[in-house]
Enzyme design. Structure first.
Site, short mmCIF file in Angstrom:
data_model
loop_
_atom_site.label_atom_id
_atom_site.label_comp_id
_atom_site.label_asym_id
_atom_site.label_seq_id
_atom_site.Cartn_x
_atom_site.Cartn_y
_atom_site.Cartn_z
N HIS A 245 -14.30 -31.25 0.93
CA HIS A 245 -15.39 -31.99 1.55
C HIS A 245 -14.87 -33.25 2.24
CE1 HIS A 245 -18.71 -30.13 -1.25
NE2 HIS A 245 -17.90 -29.23 -0.71
N SER B 223 -17.45 -25.19 2.99
CA SER B 223 -17.93 -26.57 2.84
C SER B 223 -17.09 -27.57 3.62
CB SER B 223 -17.94 -26.95 1.36
OG SER B 223 -18.76 -26.07 0.61
#
Length: 304
Positions: free
Chosen positions: A255, A208
């Site tokens: 993230h 991610s």
């Protein structure tokens, strides 16, 4: 004494009829390369500022007075245009899938391979008699291996879809080397921020961080190309909502770290002045890597 008809290089003679392409002997042509004067067919000719060139002269840079690399077409960021603009993306997909399958096979065999690749700061992994493990114990490789590690099908599915949709256009726009640097440094930045902020015993895994880096780079690229920013902004907002939702166990640090690093690197990639392009791009990548190393060193010192 009569003169003999001139011999065509790698083609037919003038006496045997119209010249044929030196790369395709069965094709008659009246076009010649303006550099080497060899006959070329319409499939082989490369349009130039004056006339047409053959593929070999374009590749070798013949008669230009400068290095052959100067004749190669370049991407927006200065990278070489590749025949397969998604090659690196495909390789990254393959590595992620291979690690996923390896983890599944190891799990079926009773070996917790995921524990050896997982990102965490400092904790007991499995048997306490083995002692403390983690990045703080010198296992820096976990910052990288965790980027390719997934356990659930939905997790790898979402990440790989994001990699494919975002990675292909970015690879074509940046070139292979720059795109790979963007992906890896974004993932490392996400891992470093997770290591710095998260609980040292908290595990983290997934691509991610790198995918969010691609998302940030896509926003920068679309702004550079004056494209409609609304789709990428909507995608970014949706992903951030899922990132900070209160009901999911998502490593938001990865993230955010990947998003910021990807955007910063992309700014350097697509806005660098042409005359200082390499210096700016290499410098930006080096600064991000330096920030990752400093973050890891500071956190390690705090934990040990």
């Amino acid at each position: 004494m009569d003169q003999q008809p001139p011999q065509e290089q790698n083609g037919s003679t003038a006496a045997s009829g119209p010249p044929t392409c030196y790369r395709h002997p069965g094709r008659e042509t009246g076009i010649r390369c303006t550099r080497c004067e060899r006959p070329i067919c319409t499939d082989c000719m490369v349009e130039a500022s004056v006339g047409f060139h053959c593929p070999e002269c374009v590749r070798d840079g013949s008669g230009t007075g400068h290095h052959r690399a100067a004749d190669r077409p370049r991407t927006l960021a200065g990278g070489s245009v590749a025949a397969d603009p998604r090659l690196v993306t495909k390789i990254l997909l393959g590595i992620n899938l291979a690690v996923f399958v390896a983890v599944l096979i190891a799990k079926q065999s009773g070996y917790p391979l995921v524990d050896d690749l997982l990102l965490f700061g400092r904790a007991y992994s499995g048997d306490p008699s083995q002692g403390l493990e983690g990045v703080a114990e010198g296992q820096w490789y976990r910052l990288v291996t965790s980027m390719f590690l997934h356990q659930e099908v939905w997790h790898i599915a979402f990440n790989m879809l994001g990699l494919w949709w975002l990675g292909g256009p970015l690879e074509a726009a940046l070139g292979r080397a720059r795109y790979l640097a963007l992906y890896l440094l974004s993932g490392l930045a996400g891992s470093a921020l997770t290591y710095w902020i998260a609980d040292p015993a908290q595990g983290s895994l997934g691509a991610s961080g790198a995918v969010f880096g691609l998302l940030g780079a896509t926003a920068v690229l679309m702004r550079r190309m004056n494209y409609d920013m609304r789709p990428v902004i909507a995608l970014l907002v949706v992903n951030l909502i899922f990132t900070f939702n209160p009901w999911g166990a998502i490593a938001w640090q990865a993230h955010v770290g990947g998003l910021v690093a990807g955007a910063l690197i992309a700014i350097a990639m697509v806005h660098a002045p042409r005359e200082r392009r390499n210096a700016v791009q290499y410098g930006a990548c080096g600064l991000v890597l330096l920030a990752v190393v400093v973050t890891v060193l500071v956190r390690t010192a705090a934990l040990t």
